[in-house]
Design a protein around this motif. Sequence first.
Motif, PDB file in Angstrom:
ATOM      1  N   GLU A  58     -13.823   1.300  21.167  1.00 39.20           N
ATOM      2  CA  GLU A  58     -12.390   1.073  21.398  1.00 39.20           C
ATOM      3  C   GLU A  58     -11.659   2.419  21.365  1.00 39.20           C
ATOM      4  OE1 GLU A  58     -10.194  -1.548  21.956  1.00 39.20           O
ATOM      5  OE2 GLU A  58      -8.687   0.069  21.872  1.00 39.20           O
ATOM      6  N   PRO A  59     -11.019   2.817  22.474  1.00 40.12           N
ATOM      7  CA  PRO A  59     -10.417   4.163  22.516  1.00 40.12           C
ATOM      8  C   PRO A  59      -9.307   4.388  21.486  1.00 40.12           C
ATOM      9  CG  PRO A  59     -10.087   2.959  24.604  1.00 40.12           C
ATOM     10  CD  PRO A  59     -10.907   2.081  23.729  1.00 40.12           C
ATOM     11  N   LYS A  60      -8.625   3.313  21.062  1.00 42.34           N
ATOM     12  CA  LYS A  60      -7.526   3.571  20.130  1.00 42.34           C
ATOM     13  C   LYS A  60      -7.988   3.765  18.675  1.00 42.34           C
ATOM     14  CE  LYS A  60      -4.965  -0.347  20.934  1.00 42.34           C
ATOM     15  NZ  LYS A  60      -4.048  -1.477  20.637  1.00 42.34           N
ATOM     16  N   VAL A  61      -9.298   3.613  18.459  1.00 45.02           N
ATOM     17  CA  VAL A  61      -9.803   3.817  17.101  1.00 45.02           C
ATOM     18  C   VAL A  61     -10.466   5.196  16.961  1.00 45.02           C
ATOM     19  CG1 VAL A  61     -11.413   3.005  15.321  1.00 45.02           C
ATOM     20  CG2 VAL A  61     -10.214   1.351  16.762  1.00 45.02           C
ATOM     21  N   THR A  62     -10.051   5.945  15.980  1.00 46.15           N
ATOM     22  CA  THR A  62     -10.716   7.203  15.631  1.00 46.15           C
ATOM     23  C   THR A  62     -11.475   6.987  14.324  1.00 46.15           C
ATOM     24  OG1 THR A  62      -8.899   8.426  16.606  1.00 46.15           O
ATOM     25  CG2 THR A  62     -10.355   9.658  15.134  1.00 46.15           C
ATOM     26  N   ILE A  63     -12.769   7.257  14.361  1.00 47.14           N
ATOM     27  CA  ILE A  63     -13.582   7.021  13.164  1.00 47.14           C
ATOM     28  C   ILE A  63     -13.785   8.334  12.412  1.00 47.14           C
ATOM     29  CG2 ILE A  63     -15.892   6.365  12.377  1.00 47.14           C
ATOM     30  CD1 ILE A  63     -15.757   4.294  14.755  1.00 47.14           C
ATOM     31  N   LEU A  64     -13.467   8.285  11.147  1.00 49.21           N
ATOM     32  CA  LEU A  64     -13.611   9.473  10.304  1.00 49.21           C
ATOM     33  C   LEU A  64     -14.605   9.174   9.198  1.00 49.21           C
ATOM     34  CD1 LEU A  64      -9.774  10.159   9.940  1.00 49.21           C
ATOM     35  CD2 LEU A  64     -11.343  11.380  11.455  1.00 49.21           C
ATOM     36  N   THR A  65     -15.857   9.626   9.368  1.00 47.28           N
ATOM     37  CA  THR A  65     -16.856   9.427   8.313  1.00 47.28           C
ATOM     38  C   THR A  65     -16.865  10.642   7.387  1.00 47.28           C
ATOM     39  OG1 THR A  65     -18.479  10.251   9.869  1.00 47.28           O
ATOM     40  CG2 THR A  65     -18.349   7.875   9.623  1.00 47.28           C
ATOM     41  N   ASN A  66     -17.600  10.516   6.292  1.00 40.32           N
ATOM     42  CA  ASN A  66     -17.643  11.587   5.264  1.00 40.32           C
ATOM     43  C   ASN A  66     -16.235  12.034   4.876  1.00 40.32           C
ATOM     44  OD1 ASN A  66     -20.494  11.856   5.005  1.00 40.32           O
ATOM     45  ND2 ASN A  66     -20.498  12.838   7.023  1.00 40.32           N
ATOM     46  N   THR A  67     -15.321  11.110   4.887  1.00 42.43           N
ATOM     47  CA  THR A  67     -13.907  11.446   4.718  1.00 42.43           C
ATOM     48  C   THR A  67     -13.322  10.673   3.546  1.00 42.43           C
ATOM     49  OG1 THR A  67     -13.715  11.824   7.093  1.00 42.43           O
ATOM     50  CG2 THR A  67     -11.659  11.464   5.898  1.00 42.43           C
ATOM     51  N   ARG A  68     -12.540  11.370   2.736  1.00 49.19           N
ATOM     52  CA  ARG A  68     -11.877  10.733   1.598  1.00 49.19           C
ATOM     53  C   ARG A  68     -10.378  10.912   1.692  1.00 49.19           C
ATOM     54  NH1 ARG A  68     -15.242  10.263  -3.230  1.00 49.19           N
ATOM     55  NH2 ARG A  68     -17.369  10.593  -2.540  1.00 49.19           N
ATOM     56  N   VAL A  69      -9.642   9.873   1.293  1.00 48.94           N
ATOM     57  CA  VAL A  69      -8.186   9.979   1.227  1.00 48.94           C
ATOM     58  C   VAL A  69      -7.818  10.629  -0.103  1.00 48.94           C
ATOM     59  CG1 VAL A  69      -6.018   8.692   1.162  1.00 48.94           C
ATOM     60  CG2 VAL A  69      -7.874   7.953   2.682  1.00 48.94           C
ATOM     61  N   LYS A  70      -7.008  11.669  -0.032  1.00 50.96           N
ATOM     62  CA  LYS A  70      -6.650  12.408  -1.249  1.00 50.96           C
ATOM     63  C   LYS A  70      -5.214  12.112  -1.688  1.00 50.96           C
ATOM     64  CE  LYS A  70     -10.418  14.593  -2.104  1.00 50.96           C
ATOM     65  NZ  LYS A  70     -11.143  14.342  -3.341  1.00 50.96           N
ATOM     66  N   GLU A  71      -4.363  11.759  -0.713  1.00 46.19           N
ATOM     67  CA  GLU A  71      -2.959  11.544  -1.048  1.00 46.19           C
ATOM     68  C   GLU A  71      -2.308  10.708   0.037  1.00 46.19           C
ATOM     69  OE1 GLU A  71      -0.801  15.185  -1.727  1.00 46.19           O
ATOM     70  OE2 GLU A  71       1.083  14.126  -2.156  1.00 46.19           O
ATOM     71  N   ILE A  72      -1.336   9.911  -0.363  1.00 48.03           N
ATOM     72  CA  ILE A  72      -0.540   9.171   0.619  1.00 48.03           C
ATOM     73  C   ILE A  72       0.859   9.782   0.603  1.00 48.03           C
ATOM     74  CG2 ILE A  72       0.358   6.913   1.294  1.00 48.03           C
ATOM     75  CD1 ILE A  72      -2.051   5.690  -0.266  1.00 48.03           C
ATOM     76  N   LEU A  73       1.326  10.154   1.811  1.00 54.90           N
ATOM     77  CA  LEU A  73       2.590  10.882   1.918  1.00 54.90           C
ATOM     78  C   LEU A  73       3.728   9.943   2.317  1.00 54.90           C
ATOM     79  CD1 LEU A  73       1.168  13.888   3.993  1.00 54.90           C
ATOM     80  CD2 LEU A  73       1.521  13.782   1.500  1.00 54.90           C
ATOM     81  N   GLY A  74       4.947  10.318   1.970  1.00 57.33           N
ATOM     82  CA  GLY A  74       6.109   9.542   2.379  1.00 57.33           C
ATOM     83  C   GLY A  74       7.124   9.468   1.264  1.00 57.33           C
ATOM     84  N   GLU A  75       8.392   9.278   1.674  1.00 55.29           N
ATOM     85  CA  GLU A  75       9.437   9.120   0.663  1.00 55.29           C
ATOM     86  C   GLU A  75       9.739   7.639   0.471  1.00 55.29           C
ATOM     87  OE1 GLU A  75      10.856  10.890  -1.675  1.00 55.29           O
ATOM     88  OE2 GLU A  75       9.364  12.400  -1.079  1.00 55.29           O
ATOM     89  N   LYS A  76      10.484   7.048   1.424  1.00 58.11           N
ATOM     90  CA  LYS A  76      10.808   5.630   1.310  1.00 58.11           C
ATOM     91  C   LYS A  76       9.714   4.772   1.921  1.00 58.11           C
ATOM     92  CE  LYS A  76      15.717   5.729   0.844  1.00 58.11           C
ATOM     93  NZ  LYS A  76      17.017   5.542   1.491  1.00 58.11           N
ATOM     94  N   PHE A  77       8.944   5.344   2.840  1.00 57.86           N
ATOM     95  CA  PHE A  77       7.927   4.605   3.565  1.00 57.86           C
ATOM     96  C   PHE A  77       6.799   5.582   3.889  1.00 57.86           C
ATOM     97  CE2 PHE A  77       6.278   1.575   6.633  1.00 57.86           C
ATOM     98  CZ  PHE A  77       6.652   0.375   6.055  1.00 57.86           C
ATOM     99  N   VAL A  78       5.601   5.049   4.064  1.00 57.48           N
ATOM    100  CA  VAL A  78       4.451   5.912   4.364  1.00 57.48           C
ATOM    101  C   VAL A  78       4.719   6.743   5.622  1.00 57.48           C
ATOM    102  CG1 VAL A  78       2.055   5.904   5.170  1.00 57.48           C
ATOM    103  CG2 VAL A  78       2.721   4.460   3.237  1.00 57.48           C
ATOM    104  N   SER A  79       4.440   8.047   5.566  1.00 52.08           N
ATOM    105  CA  SER A  79       4.587   8.903   6.750  1.00 52.08           C
ATOM    106  C   SER A  79       3.262   9.576   7.128  1.00 52.08           C
ATOM    107  CB  SER A  79       5.657   9.965   6.510  1.00 52.08           C
ATOM    108  OG  SER A  79       5.248  10.809   5.442  1.00 52.08           O
ATOM    109  N   GLY A  80       2.279   9.523   6.233  1.00 45.66           N
ATOM    110  CA  GLY A  80       0.997  10.139   6.564  1.00 45.66           C
ATOM    111  C   GLY A  80       0.033  10.078   5.396  1.00 45.66           C
ATOM    112  N   ILE A  81      -1.179  10.561   5.655  1.00 48.63           N
ATOM    113  CA  ILE A  81      -2.165  10.653   4.581  1.00 48.63           C
ATOM    114  C   ILE A  81      -2.815  12.037   4.624  1.00 48.63           C
ATOM    115  CG2 ILE A  81      -2.699   8.184   4.407  1.00 48.63           C
ATOM    116  CD1 ILE A  81      -5.144   8.644   6.187  1.00 48.63           C
ATOM    117  N   VAL A  82      -3.261  12.467   3.470  1.00 56.96           N
ATOM    118  CA  VAL A  82      -4.059  13.694   3.413  1.00 56.96           C
ATOM    119  C   VAL A  82      -5.510  13.287   3.162  1.00 56.96           C
ATOM    120  CG1 VAL A  82      -4.462  15.875   2.209  1.00 56.96           C
ATOM    121  CG2 VAL A  82      -2.130  14.986   2.459  1.00 56.96           C
ATOM    122  N   VAL A  83      -6.396  13.735   4.057  1.00 54.04           N
ATOM    123  CA  VAL A  83      -7.825  13.426   3.888  1.00 54.04           C
ATOM    124  C   VAL A  83      -8.608  14.737   3.771  1.00 54.04           C
ATOM    125  CG1 VAL A  83      -7.651  11.291   5.220  1.00 54.04           C
ATOM    126  CG2 VAL A  83      -8.331  13.402   6.380  1.00 54.04           C
TER     127      VAL A  83
END
Lengths: 300, 300
Positions: free
Chosen positions: A187-212
């Motif tokens: 599926e072209p709209k899916v990007t798969i990130l293996t060997n990857t860990r989420v380190k932080e969730i960014l955003g003030e009032k609402f999620v704006s991004g993640i740090v991996v």
Amino acid sequence: MYELVIIGGGPGGITAAIYAARKKMNFALIAKDLGGRTGLVPEIQNYPGFQTISGLELTDRFKHQLDELKVVPKFEEVLKVEKAKDGFVVKTDKNSYEAMTVLVASGARHGKLNVPGEEKLNNKGVTYCATCDAPLFADKDVAIVGSGGPGLNAALMLMRIAKKIYLVERGPELRGDKMLCEKIVCEPKVTILTNTRVKEILGEKFVSGIVVTKDGTPEEIPVQGIFIEISYTPNSEFVAHLVKLNKRYEIIIDDNCKTSVDGLYAVGDVTNVPQKQIVVAAGDGAKVIWAIFDYLHRQK
Amino acid sequence: MYELVIIGGGPGGITAAIYAARKKMNFALIAKDLGGRTGLVPEIQNYPGFQTISGLELTDRFKHQLDELKVVPKFEEVLKVEKAKDGFVVKTDKNSYEAMTVLVASGARHGKLNVPGEEKLNNKGVTYCATCDAPLFADKDVAIVGSGGPGLNAALMLMRIAKKIYLVERGPELRGDKMLCEKIVCEPKVTILTNTRVKEILGEKFVSGIVVTKDGTPEEIPVQGIFIEISYTPNSEFVAHLVKLNKRYEIIIDDNCKTSVDGLYAVGDVTNVPQKQIVVAAGDGAKVIWAIFDYLHRQK
């Protein structure tokens, strides 16, 4: 001695209590609180009968139904269920109860990432239930964390709804069902990130991004939503010594909601039933009372 | 070609439609009407979320939920489902639809006595659902017609509620489970009438008695309620040539709601699931969508 002790105050336990009360069974409902995880859901849109209702309001309606039937829950924590001569002993932090049958409907608790931002942005883009919340992310960019069954199913669902999907897996390859993996990889709209860990969730009032971090290198990915689909923990500790569990610590039941132990039944998120849904737990909460009623009449 | 055609507009079919719509599946909902037998129940007290609600109002709430999800039911009568090369053809009185999978949720119709008074006093003491209505007959005298599983279960339930119970069986002895029969035979408030047929239901505004014949002799018995628990008829005719039924013409399903035919699923009162309950049908209506979703992704 009770005919039945129901453990858990979520939709499964409450529905069982409604049916047991209407059959005039001699039973007790023991729960830490009423509502369980349902009470935490901000907006429920898939429970038949309500276009949209908050978990708190649905819980309140369940509570009124119990009041009407004069069911008074015992707000205690169950520590252990033991087999006894003619049934079971249910030990709580306050008391000990004898019962001919026990229904475990104690639910599960979410697996958490335990990273900065997760707590603060909970229900503000951070979600633990794709079936509940996927429709809120139409044409948005989202991340899914975990590629086991729940993560892959979240991906299949979000492929039809979201704009772009990052599927984040800690290990070297996708887990879960191969055929599902293949669909997702194509599926072209899916990007798969293996060997990857989420380190932080960014955003003030609402999620704006993640740090991996991938292989140690940190990267920021802009997303409006993050679906945390890592393993959750069934609340099965107090019967683990007694009953057959699967490797996820879920209680294994048959299609009558019977466990490996005669007289011991289970429904809802604590079991191996894969659909962790309010209406499914409620339906099985009704179903199981037939099995228990039948069992009791065969014993006496 | 649809991914799924859902047949039936009762709680099972509607819940399946809610879940299918939320998964953005390409499906059609075909129903004679919305609500099914649920719409006929005057007072529902055992659906979690509502202390008491009429079947009409619950149906109306289901309908709004479908509207919100932009599900437009096709109000047609299904005449036959046929196996085709890549799935099924569903033939209705108006159209023909191709589908990769079919969910049968077409419910059942009550078995009726077809005696004078039955129609007029329906819901005025005449009832076809002990689980729904038994609590309305506290300390009253009632008759139960039929001693198979449903009749015996009605007796067990009413033994805890009613004052006096007449269990009326056409044949020479009680049918159904022996152990249950023994319990009922030993209960002083139950009078068992074998070789007995109900000829008439008496009453003006509300049931006041029944006329039975035992070995040909008519007798009048005063009761305030009559529970008709004779066999009902599952609406399974249109798939009877295709799928495995039990001797009651119920569609046999496994715990994933799968029938004997790949790609064909069933939920609710049309199936061999013994609990004919709104919340059970709804729960299975949700559950089955996982199985169908999974099946479709394995096919493609």
